[in-house]
Structures are given as C-alpha cells and as structure tokens.
Design an enzyme around this catalytic site. Structure first.
Site, PDB file in Angstrom:
ATOM      1  N   GLY A 127       0.836  -1.196   0.000  1.00 46.16           N
ATOM      2  CA  GLY A 127       0.000   0.000   0.000  1.00 46.16           C
ATOM      3  C   GLY A 127       0.864   1.236   0.000  1.00 46.16           C
ATOM      4  O   GLY A 127       2.017   1.193   0.455  1.00 46.16           O
ATOM      5  N   GLN A 146       3.154   9.779   0.992  1.00 45.94           N
ATOM      6  CA  GLN A 146       4.389   8.981   0.977  1.00 45.94           C
ATOM      7  C   GLN A 146       5.169   9.173  -0.319  1.00 45.94           C
ATOM      8  O   GLN A 146       6.330   8.763  -0.410  1.00 45.94           O
ATOM      9  CB  GLN A 146       4.063   7.501   1.151  1.00 45.94           C
ATOM     10  CG  GLN A 146       3.473   7.161   2.509  1.00 45.94           C
ATOM     11  CD  GLN A 146       3.292   5.676   2.636  1.00 45.94           C
ATOM     12  OE1 GLN A 146       2.271   5.135   2.209  1.00 45.94           O
ATOM     13  NE2 GLN A 146       4.287   4.992   3.188  1.00 45.94           N
ATOM     14  N   CYS A 199       6.093   0.036   7.449  1.00 43.92           N
ATOM     15  CA  CYS A 199       5.655   1.151   6.612  1.00 43.92           C
ATOM     16  C   CYS A 199       6.842   1.589   5.768  1.00 43.92           C
ATOM     17  O   CYS A 199       7.949   1.750   6.294  1.00 43.92           O
ATOM     18  CB  CYS A 199       5.183   2.300   7.501  1.00 43.92           C
ATOM     19  SG  CYS A 199       4.697   3.761   6.560  1.00 43.92           S
ATOM     20  N   LEU A 200       6.622   1.768   4.460  1.00 42.27           N
ATOM     21  CA  LEU A 200       7.719   2.165   3.576  1.00 42.27           C
ATOM     22  C   LEU A 200       8.320   3.506   3.998  1.00 42.27           C
ATOM     23  O   LEU A 200       9.484   3.782   3.691  1.00 42.27           O
ATOM     24  CB  LEU A 200       7.240   2.244   2.119  1.00 42.27           C
ATOM     25  CG  LEU A 200       6.779   0.927   1.485  1.00 42.27           C
ATOM     26  CD1 LEU A 200       6.394   1.144   0.037  1.00 42.27           C
ATOM     27  CD2 LEU A 200       7.850  -0.155   1.598  1.00 42.27           C
ATOM     28  N   HIS A 223      -4.337   1.579   7.827  1.00 38.63           N
ATOM     29  CA  HIS A 223      -2.963   2.096   7.786  1.00 38.63           C
ATOM     30  C   HIS A 223      -2.851   3.231   6.757  1.00 38.63           C
ATOM     31  O   HIS A 223      -2.309   4.300   7.056  1.00 38.63           O
ATOM     32  CB  HIS A 223      -2.004   0.943   7.443  1.00 38.63           C
ATOM     33  CG  HIS A 223      -0.568   1.348   7.339  1.00 38.63           C
ATOM     34  ND1 HIS A 223       0.405   0.861   8.172  1.00 38.63           N
ATOM     35  CD2 HIS A 223       0.080   2.188   6.477  1.00 38.63           C
ATOM     36  CE1 HIS A 223       1.580   1.393   7.844  1.00 38.63           C
ATOM     37  NE2 HIS A 223       1.407   2.194   6.815  1.00 38.63           N
ATOM     38  N   GLU A 224      -3.374   2.998   5.543  1.00 38.41           N
ATOM     39  CA  GLU A 224      -3.264   4.011   4.481  1.00 38.41           C
ATOM     40  C   GLU A 224      -4.124   5.229   4.796  1.00 38.41           C
ATOM     41  O   GLU A 224      -3.726   6.366   4.517  1.00 38.41           O
ATOM     42  CB  GLU A 224      -3.624   3.419   3.113  1.00 38.41           C
ATOM     43  CG  GLU A 224      -2.739   2.264   2.645  1.00 38.41           C
ATOM     44  CD  GLU A 224      -1.243   2.535   2.782  1.00 38.41           C
ATOM     45  OE1 GLU A 224      -0.807   3.696   2.671  1.00 38.41           O
ATOM     46  OE2 GLU A 224      -0.498   1.565   3.021  1.00 38.41           O
ATOM     47  N   HIS A 238      -2.383   7.615   6.947  1.00 39.64           N
ATOM     48  CA  HIS A 238      -1.404   8.466   6.250  1.00 39.64           C
ATOM     49  C   HIS A 238      -2.032   9.766   5.758  1.00 39.64           C
ATOM     50  O   HIS A 238      -1.404  10.829   5.854  1.00 39.64           O
ATOM     51  CB  HIS A 238      -0.794   7.735   5.052  1.00 39.64           C
ATOM     52  CG  HIS A 238       0.377   6.865   5.407  1.00 39.64           C
ATOM     53  ND1 HIS A 238       1.512   7.350   6.009  1.00 39.64           N
ATOM     54  CD2 HIS A 238       0.594   5.539   5.230  1.00 39.64           C
ATOM     55  CE1 HIS A 238       2.378   6.358   6.195  1.00 39.64           C
ATOM     56  NE2 HIS A 238       1.841   5.243   5.734  1.00 39.64           N
TER      57      HIS A 238
HETATM   58 NI    NI Z   1       2.706   3.343   5.707  1.00 42.34          NI
END
Ligand code: NI
Length: 167
Positions: free
Chosen positions: A49, A54, A94-95, A136-137, A140
């Site tokens: 995701g 991000q 998380c990236l 999670h997304e 963000h």
């Molecule tokens: Ni993330």
C-alpha cells in the site's frame, strides 16, 4: 499541477507525512500519472500500500495491492474509512518508516467508501489484512504514521532506528 518527476518515497519525520492531506478535486491526467508513479514506487519497495503523502504529495488518495502485484493495484480517491468493534494486534511495517516492524492495534473490520480512477464511488466492507491496510493508508492521509500508533515499549525498543531517521 503535481511534478510527477519529483515524486519520491518520503520518510518519517517528513512534514508531508504529518499533516492532513487535501481532497482530490479533479481526476485528470495529472492524477492518473501520479497513481502510476505511486504504483511504481510501491512495487519497487515491495509494499502492499502507498498513500500520496508517501510520494511527497499531500492529497487524499492511496493505493493498495494486497499481494504486491501491479495487476492488483486498487485506487482509493477521497476515501473515508470507518472502523469500530473488536481490536486486534499485528505486526506492521511502513515504507516511510524503514527498519521498523511493530505490533499495531487496529479494528479487525472496517468499511471504506471511495472514488476510483474512473470517477465511480464504491463502498466495501473489509476484514483481515485488507482491513488493516485500509486503516494504515487512511492514517497516512490524516497525518498519522505507525510511529504515532506504536506502544511506548516499542518506541523504546526502536529508539535507535527512529533516531537515525530523524538525523
Ligand atoms: Ni505506511
């Protein structure tokens, strides 16, 4: 106008990850190019995701591909994710917070309403990994990362890595 060439993965504690993102006003070519670029970034980093902040873009938009494959990328524009009920704890990464994997408590089920790239609104109920990815997304685009959600104990356990990211 978003400069797609300048889109890069952003890391905690970047400012763009800490603010509320703005609604997407028109689904135009620029947004379609952004989604394509976000998918490239997500796949290159082996994520499942990615939210627009991000990629450095403060817009209410995210993508999810639960198996990490390009053909299963789904797009959520101006989404709302509502969750209640039983909480469950599971490992998350998380990236934008590289090197940190930690248990995060989230609702086991949720509901999402969003617009797709063709401008069609859709609603779904989600559970399991899908429900976790959506929450999670959605976090963000509300300016929340796993750093905000991790337990105090986990924060202490990961203090070196978190410090490294802030340097
Ligand atoms: Ni993330």
């Amino acid at each position: 106008m978003i400069d797609i060439e300048k889109c890069r993965i952003t890391h905690y504690p970047a400012e763009v990850l800490a603010g509320q993102a703005k609604p997407v006003e028109n689904i135009d070519d620029n947004i379609r190019q952004l989604v394509k670029k976000m998918a490239e970034i997500m796949i290159a980093h082996k994520g499942i995701g990615l939210a627009a902040p991000q990629a450095g873009v403060p817009l209410r938009l995210f993508i999810i591909s639960l198996d990490g494959s390009p053909q299963n990328v789904r797009v959520y524009i101006n989404p709302t994710v509502t969750s209640d009920g039983t909480l469950g704890s599971n490992e998350e990464g998380c990236l934008s917070v590289p090197g940190v994997f930690t248990k995060i408590r989230r609702c086991k089920t949720c509901k999402v309403t969003a617009t797709d790239l063709d401008g069609n609104e859709f609603s779904e109920e989600a559970e399991g990994l899908y429900a976790r990815a959506l929450q999670h997304e959605y976090d963000h685009i509300e300016g929340i990362t796993i750093v905000n959600r991790m337990t105090q104990t986990a924060r202490i356990a990961h203090r070196r890595q978190l410090k490294k990211l802030t340097e």
